[in-house]
Design a protein around this motif. Structure first.
Motif, short mmCIF file in Angstrom:
data_model
loop_
_atom_site.label_atom_id
_atom_site.label_comp_id
_atom_site.label_asym_id
_atom_site.label_seq_id
_atom_site.Cartn_x
_atom_site.Cartn_y
_atom_site.Cartn_z
N ILE A 156 4.83 -86.37 42.96
CA ILE A 156 4.11 -86.76 43.95
C ILE A 156 4.84 -86.98 45.28
N ASN A 157 6.03 -87.67 45.00
CA ASN A 157 6.97 -88.12 46.23
C ASN A 157 7.48 -86.91 46.87
N ASN A 158 7.94 -86.02 46.10
CA ASN A 158 8.74 -84.71 46.68
C ASN A 158 7.49 -84.04 47.40
N SER A 159 6.15 -83.85 46.98
CA SER A 159 5.07 -83.04 47.82
C SER A 159 5.03 -83.83 48.82
N GLU A 160 4.95 -85.42 49.16
CA GLU A 160 4.50 -85.94 50.17
C GLU A 160 5.38 -85.75 51.14
N GLN A 161 6.84 -85.88 50.56
CA GLN A 161 8.06 -85.64 51.45
C GLN A 161 7.83 -84.17 52.30
N LEU A 162 7.63 -83.13 51.50
CA LEU A 162 7.40 -81.95 52.29
C LEU A 162 6.27 -81.92 53.02
N ASN A 163 5.33 -82.38 52.65
CA ASN A 163 4.12 -82.37 53.61
C ASN A 163 4.38 -83.18 54.99
N ASN A 164 4.88 -84.38 54.81
CA ASN A 164 5.40 -85.08 55.97
C ASN A 164 6.44 -84.34 56.82
N ALA A 165 7.34 -83.55 56.17
CA ALA A 165 8.29 -82.78 56.90
C ALA A 165 7.48 -81.69 57.72
N SER A 166 6.68 -81.20 57.04
CA SER A 166 5.90 -80.19 57.49
C SER A 166 5.23 -80.30 58.66
N ASN A 167 4.39 -81.45 58.49
CA ASN A 167 3.53 -82.07 59.53
C ASN A 167 4.14 -82.45 60.65
N LYS A 168 5.66 -82.97 60.46
CA LYS A 168 6.35 -83.34 61.87
C LYS A 168 6.78 -82.10 62.41
N ARG A 169 7.16 -81.09 61.81
CA ARG A 169 7.80 -79.98 62.32
C ARG A 169 6.68 -79.22 63.05
N ASN A 170 5.45 -79.01 62.39
CA ASN A 170 4.23 -78.40 63.16
C ASN A 170 3.76 -79.18 64.38
N ASN A 171 3.79 -80.72 64.29
CA ASN A 171 3.57 -81.45 65.33
C ASN A 171 4.37 -81.18 66.49
N GLY A 172 5.72 -81.14 66.14
CA GLY A 172 6.74 -80.93 67.25
C GLY A 172 6.61 -79.51 67.88
N GLU A 173 6.36 -78.58 67.24
CA GLU A 173 6.14 -77.12 67.67
C GLU A 173 4.97 -77.17 68.69
N ASN A 174 3.91 -77.67 67.96
CA ASN A 174 2.35 -77.80 68.86
C ASN A 174 2.76 -78.49 70.11
N SER A 175 3.41 -79.62 70.13
CA SER A 175 3.09 -80.31 71.17
C SER A 175 4.19 -80.00 72.27
N ASP A 176 5.18 -79.20 71.89
CA ASP A 176 5.91 -78.42 72.89
C ASP A 176 5.20 -77.52 73.74
N VAL A 177 4.38 -76.62 72.63
CA VAL A 177 3.43 -75.34 73.37
C VAL A 177 2.57 -75.90 74.02
N ASN A 178 1.97 -77.11 73.61
CA ASN A 178 0.87 -77.68 74.30
C ASN A 178 1.14 -78.39 75.91
N ARG A 179 2.50 -78.87 75.67
CA ARG A 179 2.97 -79.50 77.02
C ARG A 179 3.38 -78.36 77.82
N ASP A 180 3.87 -77.15 77.52
CA ASP A 180 4.09 -76.01 78.32
C ASP A 180 2.67 -75.44 78.99
N GLU A 181 1.84 -75.61 77.98
CA GLU A 181 0.43 -74.97 78.45
C GLU A 181 -0.25 -75.93 79.67
N ALA A 182 0.09 -77.16 79.13
CA ALA A 182 -0.43 -78.20 80.11
C ALA A 182 0.07 -78.15 81.42
N LEU A 183 1.61 -77.85 81.37
CA LEU A 183 2.37 -77.87 82.70
C LEU A 183 1.94 -76.65 83.56
#
Length: 183
Positions: free
Chosen positions: A59-86
């Motif tokens: 359970i802890n490993n899957s939560e850590q993987l999900n958190n890492a994946s979410n952080k990675r996805n949010n970081g990529e999406n926010s960069d793309v969204n910021r570029d589009e907003a700019l």
């Protein structure tokens, strides 16, 4: 020595004798999972503790993987969204600083677009109104992406139009083929 000390010593002696009955592989497994084998009194208890510890680790490993994946996805999406907003800010004519986040840029865009729409309504300028209405839709799409959504109002309505057209065509074909509709 008091009676309590004797009983505690006797219990420890008895339990130490019990722990020696645990197979070495179980003792090693308990140690690897961070469980003190001296506190385990039976093989059944050892198996239950091992099973619980392994489930908790999964359970802890899957939560850590999900958190890492979410952080990675949010970081990529926010960069793309910021570029589009700019890009949209440059197109609309809104000044943006390098420190502004995508949310800040979108808030500035919304404010400016609302002012321009109000001005277009006040001056009866249909061209400006149409242009900034389109910009407003673009901002809504960017906000939807920022929030993690995938469908904008335009996408949902176009999908609904497509389904409606398919239903109309199906009804027409059913009537053409002589198939009766059930009401």
């Amino acid at each position: 020595m008091s009676i309590n000390n004797l009983s505690a010593n006797a219990k420890a002696y008895y339990l130490a004798g019990q722990n020696s009955d645990l197979p070495l592989n179980i003792v090693n497994k308990l140690k690897s999972l961070g469980i003190n084998p001296d506190e385990v009194y039976s093989i059944n208890e050892a198996y239950n503790l091992i099973r619980q510890a392994e489930q908790n680790n999964k359970i802890n490993n899957s939560e850590q993987l999900n958190n890492a994946s979410n952080k990675r996805n949010n970081g990529e999406n926010s960069d793309v969204n910021r570029d589009e907003a700019l890009e949209l800010a440059r197109k609309v004519g809104v000044k943006v600083s390098d420190n502004d986040s995508s949310e800040d840029i979108l808030a500035n865009l919304k404010s400016y677009i609302d002012k321009m729409l109000k001005h277009a309504i006040d001056t009866y300028d249909k061209t400006t109104y149409d242009k900034f209405s389109e910009y407003k839709k673009m901002v809504k799409d960017l906000e939807t992406k920022e929030a993690g959504g995938t469908f904008s109002n335009v996408n949902v309505f176009s999908f609904m139009d497509m389904v409606a057209n398919q239903n109309k065509a199906s009804i027409y074909m059913n009537k053409k083929e002589g198939i009766e509709e059930i009401e």
